[in-house]
Write a protein that holds these residues in place. Sequence first.
Motif, mmCIF file in Angstrom:
data_model
loop_
_atom_site.group_PDB
_atom_site.id
_atom_site.type_symbol
_atom_site.label_atom_id
_atom_site.label_comp_id
_atom_site.label_asym_id
_atom_site.label_seq_id
_atom_site.Cartn_x
_atom_site.Cartn_y
_atom_site.Cartn_z
ATOM 1 N N GLU A 177 0.827 -1.210 0.000
ATOM 2 C CA GLU A 177 0.000 0.000 0.000
ATOM 3 C C GLU A 177 0.860 1.259 0.000
ATOM 4 O O GLU A 177 0.531 2.248 -0.649
ATOM 5 C CB GLU A 177 -0.929 0.001 1.214
ATOM 6 C CG GLU A 177 -2.041 -1.032 1.159
ATOM 7 C CD GLU A 177 -3.121 -0.696 0.136
ATOM 8 O OE1 GLU A 177 -3.115 0.435 -0.394
ATOM 9 O OE2 GLU A 177 -3.960 -1.567 -0.134
ATOM 10 N N ARG A 178 1.971 1.232 0.737
ATOM 11 C CA ARG A 178 2.857 2.382 0.797
ATOM 12 C C ARG A 178 3.519 2.625 -0.553
ATOM 13 O O ARG A 178 3.648 3.780 -0.993
ATOM 14 C CB ARG A 178 3.921 2.172 1.877
ATOM 15 C CG ARG A 178 4.868 3.344 2.057
ATOM 16 C CD ARG A 178 4.104 4.602 2.419
ATOM 17 N NE ARG A 178 4.997 5.725 2.661
ATOM 18 C CZ ARG A 178 4.708 6.977 2.319
ATOM 19 N NH1 ARG A 178 3.567 7.265 1.726
ATOM 20 N NH2 ARG A 178 5.552 7.946 2.584
ATOM 21 N N ALA A 179 3.955 1.566 -1.215
ATOM 22 C CA ALA A 179 4.605 1.722 -2.515
ATOM 23 C C ALA A 179 3.643 2.329 -3.537
ATOM 24 O O ALA A 179 4.008 3.220 -4.311
ATOM 25 C CB ALA A 179 5.123 0.373 -3.000
ATOM 26 N N ILE A 180 2.408 1.850 -3.543
ATOM 27 C CA ILE A 180 1.405 2.385 -4.479
ATOM 28 C C ILE A 180 1.111 3.839 -4.151
ATOM 29 O O ILE A 180 0.964 4.681 -5.046
ATOM 30 C CB ILE A 180 0.129 1.519 -4.429
ATOM 31 C CG1 ILE A 180 0.429 0.105 -4.954
ATOM 32 C CG2 ILE A 180 -0.997 2.167 -5.226
ATOM 33 C CD1 ILE A 180 -0.671 -0.890 -4.700
ATOM 34 N N ALA A 181 1.060 4.175 -2.850
ATOM 35 C CA ALA A 181 0.815 5.560 -2.442
ATOM 36 C C ALA A 181 1.954 6.473 -2.888
ATOM 37 O O ALA A 181 1.723 7.598 -3.341
ATOM 38 C CB ALA A 181 0.627 5.641 -0.937
ATOM 39 N N LEU A 182 3.191 6.006 -2.778
ATOM 40 C CA LEU A 182 4.331 6.799 -3.227
ATOM 41 C C LEU A 182 4.225 7.106 -4.717
ATOM 42 O O LEU A 182 4.527 8.220 -5.165
ATOM 43 C CB LEU A 182 5.638 6.057 -2.942
ATOM 44 C CG LEU A 182 6.065 5.961 -1.479
ATOM 45 C CD1 LEU A 182 7.267 5.031 -1.349
ATOM 46 C CD2 LEU A 182 6.406 7.332 -0.920
ATOM 47 N N MET A 183 3.793 6.115 -5.492
ATOM 48 C CA MET A 183 3.587 6.326 -6.921
ATOM 49 C C MET A 183 2.531 7.397 -7.154
ATOM 50 O O MET A 183 2.728 8.330 -7.950
ATOM 51 C CB MET A 183 3.187 5.009 -7.587
ATOM 52 C CG MET A 183 2.796 5.142 -9.060
ATOM 53 S SD MET A 183 2.317 3.546 -9.797
ATOM 54 C CE MET A 183 0.815 3.162 -8.865
ATOM 55 N N ASP A 184 1.409 7.298 -6.460
ATOM 56 C CA ASP A 184 0.311 8.249 -6.645
ATOM 57 C C ASP A 184 0.663 9.643 -6.133
ATOM 58 O O ASP A 184 0.068 10.630 -6.566
ATOM 59 C CB ASP A 184 -0.951 7.732 -5.950
ATOM 60 C CG ASP A 184 -1.535 6.506 -6.631
ATOM 61 O OD1 ASP A 184 -1.232 6.299 -7.825
ATOM 62 O OD2 ASP A 184 -2.286 5.769 -5.984
ATOM 63 N N GLU A 185 1.626 9.734 -5.205
ATOM 64 C CA GLU A 185 2.073 11.026 -4.683
ATOM 65 C C GLU A 185 3.184 11.643 -5.524
ATOM 66 O O GLU A 185 3.757 12.663 -5.156
ATOM 67 C CB GLU A 185 2.566 10.848 -3.237
ATOM 68 C CG GLU A 185 1.465 10.471 -2.251
ATOM 69 C CD GLU A 185 2.032 9.951 -0.926
ATOM 70 O OE1 GLU A 185 3.274 10.034 -0.735
ATOM 71 O OE2 GLU A 185 1.247 9.452 -0.108
ATOM 72 N N ASN A 186 3.504 11.030 -6.659
ATOM 73 C CA ASN A 186 4.550 11.523 -7.567
ATOM 74 C C ASN A 186 5.914 11.562 -6.876
ATOM 75 O O ASN A 186 6.697 12.493 -7.049
ATOM 76 C CB ASN A 186 4.199 12.914 -8.105
ATOM 77 C CG ASN A 186 5.066 13.310 -9.298
ATOM 78 O OD1 ASN A 186 5.586 12.460 -10.020
ATOM 79 N ND2 ASN A 186 5.226 14.604 -9.507
#
Length: 209
Positions: A177-186
Amino acid sequence: MTRLPNHPPLPGQDSPTRVEMTENDFRHRGFMDFSVMRLRHERFAGGMTPMIERDVCYRSYAVAIVLYDPKADLLVMVEQFRVGAFAAGVNPWMLEFVAGMVKPGENAADVAVREAQEEAGCVPYNVRLIYSMLPSPGGCTEIVEIFAGLVDSTGIGGIHGVEEEVEDIRVHLVPAERAIALMDENRVPSGFTLLGLSWFARHREALRR
């Protein structure tokens, strides 16, 4: 020899095919080669363009691999210094997936497994190709094959790398979940890592099953 399929951009669509190169003047040879190419190509509406001049960077094939522990729901990622990012004025310590160069005659999947061992201290299984991509087709020949593989992340961590290649690589176990969030946060500027994360976000549940 190319590692990418030669097909039109859209199924059933015809595209121009004619390219006439008159000169390919290599100006530098090293880790990457650079040339100035003179050519013209077929237009969509028919006929040929005038002669144009383009700089070309020749770079070897590379691989990257998405390493996932489905039981712990963790991605194995690495952090290391990247000189291109430094030259671009970006923070050069980047969070990425394991990656490496493919030498002539090597099998790309075998290289991906070897790089996982060297850079992250793990041996992936169920390894499969997910994408073949050109990171910068406007001026660079590099092709990157992106794989995915499953791992047991127990005990994985620390600093790795091949000393002869002056590699200084720190391993991170990143919750999915953190990795996907980092992607979405640019916050993941590495191109092949973004592409791998995008694939992972869509296929995560299937991988867990």
